[in-house]
Design a protein around this motif. Structure first.
Motif, PDB file in Angstrom:
ATOM      1  N   ILE A   1     -53.425 -22.437  83.536  1.00  0.00           N
ATOM      2  CA  ILE A   1     -52.601 -21.869  82.405  1.00  0.00           C
ATOM      3  C   ILE A   1     -53.647 -21.391  81.406  1.00  0.00           C
ATOM      4  N   ALA A   2     -53.648 -20.250  80.891  1.00  0.00           N
ATOM      5  CA  ALA A   2     -54.467 -19.967  79.651  1.00  0.00           C
ATOM      6  C   ALA A   2     -54.094 -20.673  78.537  1.00  0.00           C
ATOM      7  N   ALA A   3     -55.157 -21.019  77.784  1.00  0.00           N
ATOM      8  CA  ALA A   3     -54.689 -21.452  76.314  1.00  0.00           C
ATOM      9  C   ALA A   3     -54.644 -20.196  75.748  1.00  0.00           C
ATOM     10  N   GLU A   4     -53.729 -20.602  74.407  1.00  0.00           N
ATOM     11  CA  GLU A   4     -53.599 -19.446  73.324  1.00  0.00           C
ATOM     12  C   GLU A   4     -54.606 -18.792  72.900  1.00  0.00           C
ATOM     13  N   SER A   5     -55.851 -19.519  72.922  1.00  0.00           N
ATOM     14  CA  SER A   5     -57.136 -18.567  72.685  1.00  0.00           C
ATOM     15  C   SER A   5     -57.483 -17.769  73.477  1.00  0.00           C
ATOM     16  N   GLU A   6     -57.027 -17.786  74.870  1.00  0.00           N
ATOM     17  CA  GLU A   6     -57.506 -16.798  75.908  1.00  0.00           C
ATOM     18  C   GLU A   6     -56.498 -15.807  76.096  1.00  0.00           C
ATOM     19  N   ARG A   7     -55.476 -15.856  75.315  1.00  0.00           N
ATOM     20  CA  ARG A   7     -54.445 -14.758  75.935  1.00  0.00           C
ATOM     21  C   ARG A   7     -54.884 -13.460  75.258  1.00  0.00           C
ATOM     22  N   GLU A   8     -55.598 -13.295  74.469  1.00  0.00           N
ATOM     23  CA  GLU A   8     -56.022 -11.805  74.004  1.00  0.00           C
ATOM     24  C   GLU A   8     -57.307 -11.296  74.928  1.00  0.00           C
ATOM     25  N   VAL A   9     -58.084 -12.307  75.356  1.00  0.00           N
ATOM     26  CA  VAL A   9     -58.830 -11.997  76.782  1.00  0.00           C
ATOM     27  C   VAL A   9     -58.505 -11.312  77.641  1.00  0.00           C
ATOM     28  N   VAL A  10     -57.202 -12.003  77.944  1.00  0.00           N
ATOM     29  CA  VAL A  10     -56.479 -11.756  79.171  1.00  0.00           C
ATOM     30  C   VAL A  10     -55.866 -10.089  78.944  1.00  0.00           C
ATOM     31  N   ARG A  11     -55.417  -9.910  77.963  1.00  0.00           N
ATOM     32  CA  ARG A  11     -54.829  -8.622  77.554  1.00  0.00           C
ATOM     33  C   ARG A  11     -55.896  -7.564  77.403  1.00  0.00           C
ATOM     34  N   GLU A  12     -57.068  -7.727  76.829  1.00  0.00           N
ATOM     35  CA  GLU A  12     -58.277  -7.064  77.071  1.00  0.00           C
ATOM     36  C   GLU A  12     -58.495  -6.757  78.381  1.00  0.00           C
ATOM     37  N   GLN A  13     -58.654  -7.779  79.147  1.00  0.00           N
ATOM     38  CA  GLN A  13     -59.131  -7.377  80.562  1.00  0.00           C
ATOM     39  C   GLN A  13     -57.909  -6.531  81.294  1.00  0.00           C
ATOM     40  N   ARG A  14     -56.601  -6.769  81.051  1.00  0.00           N
ATOM     41  CA  ARG A  14     -55.823  -5.807  81.657  1.00  0.00           C
ATOM     42  C   ARG A  14     -55.889  -4.223  81.273  1.00  0.00           C
ATOM     43  N   PHE A  15     -56.458  -4.240  79.692  1.00  0.00           N
ATOM     44  CA  PHE A  15     -56.482  -2.804  79.231  1.00  0.00           C
ATOM     45  C   PHE A  15     -57.707  -2.023  80.183  1.00  0.00           C
ATOM     46  N   ARG A  16     -58.737  -2.985  80.341  1.00  0.00           N
ATOM     47  CA  ARG A  16     -59.783  -2.374  81.111  1.00  0.00           C
ATOM     48  C   ARG A  16     -59.610  -1.937  82.451  1.00  0.00           C
ATOM     49  N   VAL A  17     -58.573  -2.784  83.268  1.00  0.00           N
ATOM     50  CA  VAL A  17     -58.110  -2.457  84.627  1.00  0.00           C
ATOM     51  C   VAL A  17     -57.493  -1.204  84.620  1.00  0.00           C
ATOM     52  N   TYR A  18     -56.169  -1.436  83.568  1.00  0.00           N
ATOM     53  CA  TYR A  18     -55.273  -0.424  83.532  1.00  0.00           C
ATOM     54  C   TYR A  18     -56.172   1.055  83.328  1.00  0.00           C
ATOM     55  N   GLN A  19     -56.972   1.149  82.205  1.00  0.00           N
ATOM     56  CA  GLN A  19     -57.753   2.234  81.921  1.00  0.00           C
ATOM     57  C   GLN A  19     -58.467   2.864  83.258  1.00  0.00           C
ATOM     58  N   ARG A  20     -59.267   1.734  83.869  1.00  0.00           N
ATOM     59  CA  ARG A  20     -60.047   2.119  84.941  1.00  0.00           C
ATOM     60  C   ARG A  20     -59.354   2.919  86.098  1.00  0.00           C
ATOM     61  N   GLU A  21     -58.053   2.053  86.517  1.00  0.00           N
ATOM     62  CA  GLU A  21     -57.299   2.705  87.426  1.00  0.00           C
ATOM     63  C   GLU A  21     -56.547   4.058  87.254  1.00  0.00           C
ATOM     64  N   GLY A  22     -56.449   4.349  85.804  1.00  0.00           N
ATOM     65  CA  GLY A  22     -55.519   5.617  85.474  1.00  0.00           C
ATOM     66  C   GLY A  22     -54.154   5.110  85.355  1.00  0.00           C
ATOM     67  N   TYR A  23     -53.822   4.008  84.837  1.00  0.00           N
ATOM     68  CA  TYR A  23     -52.251   3.471  84.809  1.00  0.00           C
ATOM     69  C   TYR A  23     -51.614   4.130  83.388  1.00  0.00           C
ATOM     70  N   PHE A  24     -52.604   4.623  82.514  1.00  0.00           N
ATOM     71  CA  PHE A  24     -52.145   5.124  81.254  1.00  0.00           C
ATOM     72  C   PHE A  24     -51.707   6.615  81.371  1.00  0.00           C
ATOM     73  N   SER A  25     -50.550   6.938  80.977  1.00  0.00           N
ATOM     74  CA  SER A  25     -50.128   8.301  80.771  1.00  0.00           C
ATOM     75  C   SER A  25     -50.868   9.044  79.679  1.00  0.00           C
ATOM     76  N   LYS A  26     -51.075   8.449  78.633  1.00  0.00           N
ATOM     77  CA  LYS A  26     -51.998   8.576  77.159  1.00  0.00           C
ATOM     78  C   LYS A  26     -52.671   7.431  76.805  1.00  0.00           C
ATOM     79  N   PRO A  27     -53.767   7.313  77.382  1.00  0.00           N
ATOM     80  CA  PRO A  27     -54.737   6.191  77.441  1.00  0.00           C
ATOM     81  C   PRO A  27     -55.135   6.085  76.056  1.00  0.00           C
ATOM     82  N   PRO A  28     -55.112   4.947  75.225  1.00  0.00           N
ATOM     83  CA  PRO A  28     -55.861   4.721  73.965  1.00  0.00           C
ATOM     84  C   PRO A  28     -57.180   4.757  74.327  1.00  0.00           C
ATOM     85  N   LYS A  29     -57.978   5.107  73.340  1.00  0.00           N
ATOM     86  CA  LYS A  29     -59.475   5.076  73.418  1.00  0.00           C
ATOM     87  C   LYS A  29     -60.307   3.693  73.892  1.00  0.00           C
ATOM     88  N   SER A  30     -59.491   2.561  72.945  1.00  0.00           N
ATOM     89  CA  SER A  30     -60.206   1.426  73.180  1.00  0.00           C
ATOM     90  C   SER A  30     -59.132   0.457  72.917  1.00  0.00           C
TER      91      SER A  30
END
Length: 144
Positions: free
Chosen positions: A18-47
């Motif tokens: 289970i992620a520590a509170e300090s790791e949650r943003e790292v998890v969300r940032e990784q999800r962003f990269r994966v979603y962006q790479r896989e084309g899951y965004f209809s209007k992708p943010p730049k970063s």
């Protein structure tokens, strides 16, 4: 991370917990990269820094983040939303469906939803995605 299990696969040892509170943003940032790479965004943010709350919702504060680590680096994660009597789970909001009778008998506060499962493994870790996915599921089952 609060460790729950470990899987050794070839030259790799992946830890799950289970992620520590300090790791949650790292998890969300990784999800962003994966979603962006896989084309899951209809209007992708730049970063990620442009929109760090891109997939944050009312369930996040009460959710558990399960993570997979290889050599101290997060290589995968899954979010578990814990049910509450006063709130529907995300899948119940997203889809219109007839709830099965067996499920209807289970109080909302005894339900959970697993989602937002992603992995980013080294290219030479041939069984990495499968190991990460099954390890995360196993950690969730152990926790429950």
């Amino acid at each position: 991370m609060r460790p729950l299990s470990r899987i050794e696969a070839g030259n790799y040892a992946v830890e799950f917990g289970i992620a520590a509170e300090s790791e949650r943003e790292v998890v969300r940032e990784q999800r962003f990269r994966v979603y962006q790479r896989e084309g899951y965004f209809s209007k992708p943010p730049k970063s990620f820094s442009e929109n760090p709350d891109f997939d944050f919702d009312e369930h996040d504060p009460d959710s558990l983040y399960f993570i997979a680590k290889l050599g101290g680096q997060i290589i995968g994660s899954a979010r578990v939303v814990l049910g509450k009597e006063e709130r529907m789970l995300p899948v119940e909001k997203a889809f219109e469906y007839q709830e099965p009778e067996d499920l209807a008998d289970i109080p909302r506060n005894r339900r959970a939803e697993v989602g937002k499962l992603v992995s980013e493994v080294p290219e030479d870790f041939s069984s990495g995605e499968l190991t990460t996915t099954l390890g995360l599921i196993d950690a969730i089952v152990q926790y429950s």
